[in-house]
Scaffold this active site. Structure first.
Site, PDB file in Angstrom:
ATOM      1  N   TYR A  51     -40.016   6.616  21.866  1.00 32.16           N
ATOM      2  CA  TYR A  51     -38.634   6.207  22.152  1.00 32.16           C
ATOM      3  C   TYR A  51     -37.632   7.256  21.675  1.00 32.16           C
ATOM      4  CZ  TYR A  51     -40.332   1.857  23.982  1.00 32.16           C
ATOM      5  OH  TYR A  51     -40.975   0.936  24.777  1.00 32.16           O
ATOM      6  N   GLY A  95     -33.873   0.870  43.498  1.00 29.08           N
ATOM      7  CA  GLY A  95     -34.759   1.709  42.692  1.00 29.08           C
ATOM      8  C   GLY A  95     -35.722   0.961  41.809  1.00 29.08           C
ATOM      9  N   HIS A 118     -34.413  -5.598  29.828  1.00 20.85           N
ATOM     10  CA  HIS A 118     -35.505  -5.036  29.018  1.00 20.85           C
ATOM     11  C   HIS A 118     -35.005  -4.325  27.774  1.00 20.85           C
ATOM     12  CE1 HIS A 118     -38.128  -5.076  32.898  1.00 20.85           C
ATOM     13  NE2 HIS A 118     -37.999  -6.269  32.343  1.00 20.85           N
ATOM     14  N   SER A 155     -39.746  -0.879  41.879  1.00 25.90           N
ATOM     15  CA  SER A 155     -40.988  -1.174  42.614  1.00 25.90           C
ATOM     16  C   SER A 155     -41.232  -2.675  42.649  1.00 25.90           C
ATOM     17  CB  SER A 155     -42.171  -0.480  41.930  1.00 25.90           C
ATOM     18  OG  SER A 155     -42.343  -1.031  40.624  1.00 25.90           O
ATOM     19  N   VAL A 191     -33.227   0.729  30.450  1.00 26.11           N
ATOM     20  CA  VAL A 191     -32.763   0.681  29.051  1.00 26.11           C
ATOM     21  C   VAL A 191     -31.763   1.803  28.776  1.00 26.11           C
ATOM     22  CG1 VAL A 191     -34.851  -0.496  28.243  1.00 26.11           C
ATOM     23  CG2 VAL A 191     -34.797   2.023  28.275  1.00 26.11           C
ATOM     24  N   ASP A 192     -31.445   2.594  29.842  1.00 21.84           N
ATOM     25  CA  ASP A 192     -30.446   3.652  29.644  1.00 21.84           C
ATOM     26  C   ASP A 192     -29.036   3.045  29.711  1.00 21.84           C
ATOM     27  OD1 ASP A 192     -31.311   4.494  32.973  1.00 21.84           O
ATOM     28  OD2 ASP A 192     -29.335   3.735  32.416  1.00 21.84           O
TER      29      ASP A 192
HETATM   30  N1  APR Z   1     -33.544   6.424  44.387  1.00 18.23           N
HETATM   31  C1  APR Z   1     -33.936   5.120  44.478  1.00 18.23           C
HETATM   32  N2  APR Z   1     -35.185   4.698  44.165  1.00 18.23           N
HETATM   33  C2  APR Z   1     -36.058   5.640  43.768  1.00 18.23           C
HETATM   34  C3  APR Z   1     -35.732   7.012  43.651  1.00 18.23           C
HETATM   35  C4  APR Z   1     -34.402   7.392  43.984  1.00 18.23           C
HETATM   36  N3  APR Z   1     -33.997   8.665  43.905  1.00 18.23           N
HETATM   37  N4  APR Z   1     -36.846   7.683  43.219  1.00 18.23           N
HETATM   38  C5  APR Z   1     -37.825   6.754  43.068  1.00 18.23           C
HETATM   39  N5  APR Z   1     -37.362   5.540  43.413  1.00 18.23           N
HETATM   40  C6  APR Z   1     -38.067   4.261  43.406  1.00 18.23           C
HETATM   41  C7  APR Z   1     -39.582   4.331  43.518  1.00 18.23           C
HETATM   42  O1  APR Z   1     -39.975   4.397  44.872  1.00 18.23           O
HETATM   43  C8  APR Z   1     -39.994   3.009  42.878  1.00 18.23           C
HETATM   44  O2  APR Z   1     -40.075   1.962  43.845  1.00 18.23           O
HETATM   45  O3  APR Z   1     -37.821   3.645  42.167  1.00 18.23           O
HETATM   46  C9  APR Z   1     -38.847   2.699  41.917  1.00 18.23           C
HETATM   47  C10 APR Z   1     -39.245   2.825  40.469  1.00 18.23           C
HETATM   48  O4  APR Z   1     -40.243   1.863  40.209  1.00 18.23           O
HETATM   49  P1  APR Z   1     -40.858   1.791  38.723  1.00 18.23           P
HETATM   50  O5  APR Z   1     -41.157   3.181  38.255  1.00 18.23           O
HETATM   51  O6  APR Z   1     -41.937   0.757  38.771  1.00 18.23           O
HETATM   52  O7  APR Z   1     -39.644   1.280  37.838  1.00 18.23           O
HETATM   53  P2  APR Z   1     -39.133  -0.213  37.662  1.00 18.23           P
HETATM   54  O8  APR Z   1     -39.321  -0.998  38.919  1.00 18.23           O
HETATM   55  O9  APR Z   1     -37.757  -0.126  37.104  1.00 18.23           O
HETATM   56  O10 APR Z   1     -40.114  -0.773  36.515  1.00 18.23           O
HETATM   57  C11 APR Z   1     -39.782  -2.052  35.993  1.00 18.23           C
HETATM   58  O11 APR Z   1     -41.471  -1.757  34.307  1.00 18.23           O
HETATM   59  O12 APR Z   1     -42.410  -0.236  32.941  1.00 18.23           O
HETATM   60  C12 APR Z   1     -41.584  -1.329  32.953  1.00 18.23           C
HETATM   61  O13 APR Z   1     -39.857  -1.960  31.498  1.00 18.23           O
HETATM   62  C13 APR Z   1     -40.212  -0.999  32.446  1.00 18.23           C
HETATM   63  O14 APR Z   1     -38.073  -1.670  33.319  1.00 18.23           O
HETATM   64  C14 APR Z   1     -39.332  -1.136  33.672  1.00 18.23           C
HETATM   65  C15 APR Z   1     -40.121  -2.099  34.537  1.00 18.23           C
END
Ligand code: APR
Length: 231
Positions: A53, A169, A104, A171, A88-89
């Site tokens: 972190y 943004g 989160h 998944s 968390v930013d």
């Molecule tokens: N603009 C928009 N979306 C984007 C970009 C971009 N420039 N680049 C990547 N992505 C998308 C990816 O395609 C993906 O679907 O952002 C998504 C990121 O997904 P994850 O990495 O799974 O992040 P997130 O969904 O926020 O994860 C949820 O999981 O690990 C834990 O606590 C953590 O808050 C996090 C949670």
């Protein structure tokens, strides 16, 4: 006035230079989740967790909000907009957004391991020698995997009165955050902005889903312009 609820994930901050968690080069690939983001990891090897972190906190202080963060902050000036983020930013706040709901936790805060209501703003490295006012060890103010999500209930309540939902943004693979869209009214328009969209069950069954296969800095301003015309 229409109520817009925005749910953001790591992709919202990708163009600011912060890595996402899944997909190639994701942050977790640099670290096994079990090694850094669980209560068990904290019990077993707190220094490794602190270092993980501390790295992310230092990186956060070296990046800036992107045009998608600013577009949402601008939208909030003239419309009823609530931002719920999995991130968390503090980039939404630095772009000028108010009342951001962090599901989160927050990287720039730490809390007492003895009394979780003792929360401190913290923008430097956290060590095992740092102590809260009660003399106990401090931990990152982050919701780790398997921990209770205190903001979930308020987030569900807000989603239940949304006229429009923007999912930006994410998944949508990590629950319970990924289930939030299921609580939006059936008539709500859902805009899912992601260059590599992966629709979870809750999104696939939505009657008014609009998939915007774009990066946040392109898709968010475009969707906002469309909404401004409609409202
Ligand atoms: N603009 C928009 N979306 C984007 C970009 C971009 N420039 N680049 C990547 N992505 C998308 C990816 O395609 C993906 O679907 O952002 C998504 C990121 O997904 P994850 O990495 O799974 O992040 P997130 O969904 O926020 O994860 C949820 O999981 O690990 C834990 O606590 C953590 O808050 C996090 C949670």
């Amino acid at each position: 006035m229409a109520k817009i609820v925005v749910l953001t994930g790591a992709g919202m901050s990708a163009e600011s230079g912060l890595q996402t968690f899944r997909g190639t080069g994701g942050l977790w690939e640099g670290h096994r989740v079990e090694d850094v983001a669980t209560p068990q990891a904290w019990q077993r090897q707190p220094e490794v967790v602190q270092r993980f972190y501390n790295e992310r906190r230092r990186q956060l202080l070296s990046v800036s909000p992107n045009t998608a963060h600013y577009a949402l902050a601008d939208l909030q000036l003239h419309h009823q907009v609530l931002i719920i983020t999995q991130n968390v930013d503090d980039l939404h706040e630095r772009a000028g957004s108010k009342d951001v709901m962090h599901l989160h936790g927050e990287l720039l805060k730490v809390r007492s391991t003895r009394d979780e209501s003792l929360i401190y703003a913290w923008d430097k490295d956290l060590t095992m020698d740092d102590r809260c006012d009660l003399g106990s060890i401090l931990r990152p103010h982050i919701v780790w995997f398997g921990e209770y999500v205190p903001m979930l209930e308020p987030a569900i309540q807000e989603m239940q009165s949304a006229d429009v939902v923007l999912v930006i943004g994410s998944s949508m693979q990590v629950y319970p955050a990924a289930s939030l869209v299921a609580f939006a009214p059936a008539g709500a328009d859902i805009y899912y902005i992601d260059p590599y969209p992966s629709l979870n069950h809750e999104l696939r069954v939505r009657p008014h889903l609009h998939v915007v296969e774009m990066k946040a800095t392109e898709g968010v301003p475009q969707v906002i312009e469309k909404l401004k015309v409609k409202m």
